[in-house]
Design an enzyme around this catalytic site. Structure first.
Site, PDB file in Angstrom:
ATOM      1  N   GLU A 215       0.814  -1.214   0.000  1.00  0.00           N
ATOM      2  CA  GLU A 215       0.000   0.000   0.000  1.00  0.00           C
ATOM      3  C   GLU A 215       0.850   1.269   0.000  1.00  0.00           C
ATOM      4  O   GLU A 215       0.400   2.322  -0.459  1.00  0.00           O
ATOM      5  CB  GLU A 215      -0.933   0.018   1.222  1.00  0.00           C
ATOM      6  N   GLU A 224      -1.584   9.578   0.097  1.00  0.00           N
ATOM      7  CA  GLU A 224      -1.938   9.187  -1.262  1.00  0.00           C
ATOM      8  C   GLU A 224      -1.271  10.125  -2.269  1.00  0.00           C
ATOM      9  O   GLU A 224      -1.288  11.355  -2.112  1.00  0.00           O
ATOM     10  CB  GLU A 224      -3.463   9.232  -1.419  1.00  0.00           C
ATOM     11  N   ASN A 262     -14.602   6.550   7.284  1.00  0.00           N
ATOM     12  CA  ASN A 262     -13.560   5.695   7.861  1.00  0.00           C
ATOM     13  C   ASN A 262     -12.748   6.440   8.914  1.00  0.00           C
ATOM     14  O   ASN A 262     -12.364   5.859   9.932  1.00  0.00           O
ATOM     15  CB  ASN A 262     -12.637   5.165   6.758  1.00  0.00           C
TER      16      ASN A 262
END
Length: 362
Positions: A215, A224, A262
């Protein structure tokens, strides 16, 4: 009536009439003596101490119901109970450890440890909605904090992966992803890499770190990289909205936590306000690691089980991939991505000296 019994009587009376319990300042203890056991129903103010999981903890400010180690309101004062006369450390039997009281009807995940009303400790061997530990042997097993009937949750330095092994797994990692931050986060989910045999524990640690490696490009990326996606992660249908801003909930941390819901769910579980302060995931290493463990231990994602359950119940590494990225990678979705995760897992299990097991792909 002794002073201790009088305090206990007043505490019980306060709870019975619905009052918050304000705990008196603990008496001064030596570095190895444990303070009074932490209670989820008690109120603590800045400077007060309590013992939990074999450590003394000091409250930074007012708190109630926030578990030491899982909430940043508590400062770890180190291990306790190792001297003669210690009361609640990790060196005694089950009765000397301090775990949250079992609550009927409360959801538990595999690896959660509770104290039953009979004074015995139990560890959840399967997720369950609060079944009685003394009745359900499938969902609960007796637990001994000294190691006689279970595995002691790790503290700093007690992780099944050593710092040297961690460094060899991630030779080019970003300095943000510290080993100390990872071990500090372990107390949030004590069942992680402590459930099952020594081999299973190392396999779970390798599986988590392999997915994390994929990831983050080998623990290189904290956030990100595709900034054009940032504004997409605000679900305005949620009643709490996106208080930190429309573009504030992009992927961060070892599992690349994203979306406002989240951040809200992870923050609620960890006792940290991540909805209003999402940047904590990219500025506090322990918080970042905790969000990764939160997903690993509690979320099924697009799969049918949590990654934690996949490893401790023998479903295999492939099921952890499914729980993280589902059909995007599995069932032929992107075999190259799946293979990259498998390669990392096999490399890490080799470093830890355990077999990779079966069912590696999805």
């Amino acid at each position: 009536m002794s002073r201790q019994r009088f305090i206990a009587f007043l505490t019980a009376l306060a709870v019975a009439v619905g009052l918050a319990v304000l705990v008196p300042f603990a008496s001064t203890a030596s570095a190895t003596d444990c303070a009074a056991a932490w209670s989820s129903s008690s109120v603590y103010t800045g400077g007060q101490t309590a013992s939990y999981n074999g450590h003394n903890w000091s409250a930074k400010w007012w708190t109630q119901g926030e578990t030491p180690g899982a909430a940043d309101v508590w400062a770890d004062q180190g291990g306790c109970g190792t001297s003669s006369g210690g009361t609640g450390g990790s060196t005694g039997g089950s009765s000397s450890c301090s775990y949250p009281a079992w609550v009927a009807g409360k959801s538990y995940v595999t690896g959660d440890i509770v104290q039953y009303s009979n004074g015995s400790d139990y560890i959840a061997t399967h997720d369950n909605p609060g079944y009685d530990p003394t009745i359900s042997t499938w969902y609960w097993s007796p637990y001994t904090c000294s190691g006689g009937g279970g595995t002691t949750p790790p503290s700093n330095g007690g992780f099944v992966v050593s710092e040297a092994q961690f460094n060899s797994m991630f030779p080019s990692r970003n300095p943000f992803y510290t080993y100390a931050g990872l071990t500090a986060a372990l107390s949030a989910y004590p069942g992680f890499a402590t459930t099952g045999s020594a081999t299973v524990q190392k396999q779970e640690a390798a599986a988590f770190l392999a997915n994390v490696s994929h990831e983050t490009g080998g623990l290189v990326y904290i956030v990100e990289q595709n900034t054009s996606n940032y504004s997409h992660y605000c679900d305005t249908s949620q009643p709490y909205g996106c208080p930190a801003g429309q573009s504030a909930y992009y992927g961060r941390g070892p599992i690349q936590l994203s979306w406002n819901f989240n951040y809200k769910a992870a923050g609620d579980a960890l006792g940290i306000d991540l909805l209003d302060n999402p940047n904590l995931v990219q500025t506090d290493p322990a918080v970042a690691w905790k969000t990764g463990l939160w997903y690993w231990d509690t979320q099924t994602g697009p799969g049918t089980m949590t990654p934690h359950n996949a490893m401790v119940n023998g479903a295999g590494f492939g099921e952890t991939i499914r729980s993280i990225n589902g059909s995007v990678e599995c069932n032929g979705g992107n075999p190259a991505e799946v293979q990259d995760r498998v390669n990392a897992y096999e490399n890490f299990t080799s470093i830890l000296g355990v077999p990779a097991g079966s069912n590696l792909s999805c």
